[in-house]
Design an enzyme around this catalytic site. Structure first.
Site, PDB file in Angstrom:
ATOM      1  N   ASN A  86       4.787  55.534  29.462  1.00  0.00           N
ATOM      2  CA  ASN A  86       5.344  55.499  28.109  1.00  0.00           C
ATOM      3  C   ASN A  86       4.815  56.609  27.205  1.00  0.00           C
ATOM      4  O   ASN A  86       4.815  56.475  25.987  1.00  0.00           O
ATOM      5  CB  ASN A  86       5.090  54.134  27.470  1.00  0.00           C
ATOM      6  N   VAL A  93       3.531  59.322  22.166  1.00  0.00           N
ATOM      7  CA  VAL A  93       3.543  57.929  22.626  1.00  0.00           C
ATOM      8  C   VAL A  93       4.882  57.278  22.290  1.00  0.00           C
ATOM      9  O   VAL A  93       5.384  57.393  21.176  1.00  0.00           O
ATOM     10  CB  VAL A  93       2.400  57.129  21.955  1.00  0.00           C
ATOM     11  N   CYS A  94       5.437  56.576  23.273  1.00  0.00           N
ATOM     12  CA  CYS A  94       6.682  55.829  23.097  1.00  0.00           C
ATOM     13  C   CYS A  94       6.314  54.344  23.041  1.00  0.00           C
ATOM     14  O   CYS A  94       5.971  53.743  24.051  1.00  0.00           O
ATOM     15  CB  CYS A  94       7.601  56.128  24.288  1.00  0.00           C
ATOM     16  N   LEU A  95       6.336  53.789  21.825  1.00  0.00           N
ATOM     17  CA  LEU A  95       5.937  52.399  21.607  1.00  0.00           C
ATOM     18  C   LEU A  95       6.815  51.827  20.507  1.00  0.00           C
ATOM     19  O   LEU A  95       7.051  52.497  19.495  1.00  0.00           O
ATOM     20  CB  LEU A  95       4.457  52.357  21.199  1.00  0.00           C
ATOM     21  N   ASP A 128      11.207  51.169  28.993  1.00  0.00           N
ATOM     22  CA  ASP A 128      11.287  52.268  28.029  1.00  0.00           C
ATOM     23  C   ASP A 128      10.469  53.471  28.513  1.00  0.00           C
ATOM     24  O   ASP A 128       9.536  53.902  27.840  1.00  0.00           O
ATOM     25  CB  ASP A 128      10.762  51.766  26.673  1.00  0.00           C
TER      26      ASP A 128
END
Length: 160
Positions: A86, A93-95, A128
């Site tokens: 992620n 950062v993909c959150l 994701d």
């Protein structure tokens, strides 16, 4: 006007962090050579959670706040090439809580963001993915994935 709101909130966040923050974490605004403090860029360290493959690593993260903060979330970046399903190759950062269209709320604090990213390290979200390498190993070769995580944790020892 918006920048006053952003800087005011970040000054409060800094004060709150200094009074009480999770053990092993670091979060401080950038300081120029002349001693000036830039509240819009924070240099952070996230410790790998005890009892996980991330344990022993102290991962550097930079938070970039816009003048629209807290209406918009900060951009959070690990070093380029950071290995995680992620985290984009750029280090971003993909959150969900960092996505202004999805999970972001202005009440979310710096502390909550950093703890959320620490949780994400050991519990990636395969729904994701942000990088192919980390995603494929996580899904298809857990043994190799764990090996890469442990190796990366050794690359970021405590800075004491």
């Amino acid at each position: 006007m918006a920048s006053g709101i952003a800087r005011g909130r970040l000054a409060e966040e800094r004060k709150s962090w200094r009074k009480n923050h999770p053990h092993g974490f670091v979060a401080k605004p950038e300081t120029g050579q002349d001693g000036t403090v830039n509240l819009m860029v924070w240099h952070c360290t996230i410790p790998g959670k005890a009892g996980t493959d991330w344990e022993g690593g102290f991962f550097p993260l930079t938070m970039h706040f816009s003048e629209d903060y807290p209406s918009k979330p900060p951009k959070c970046k690990f070093p380029q090439g950071f290995f995680h399903p992620n985290v984009y190759p750029s280090g971003t950062v993909c959150l969900s809580i960092l996505n202004e269209d999805y999970g972001w709320r202005p009440a979310i604090t710096v502390k909550q963001i950093l703890v959320g990213i620490q949780d994400l390290l050991d519990t990636p979200n395969p729904a994701d993915p942000a990088q192919t390498d980390g995603y494929h190993l996580f899904c298809q070769d857990p043994v190799e994935y764990k090996k890469r995580v442990k190796l990366q944790s050794k690359q970021y020892p405590a800075l004491v």
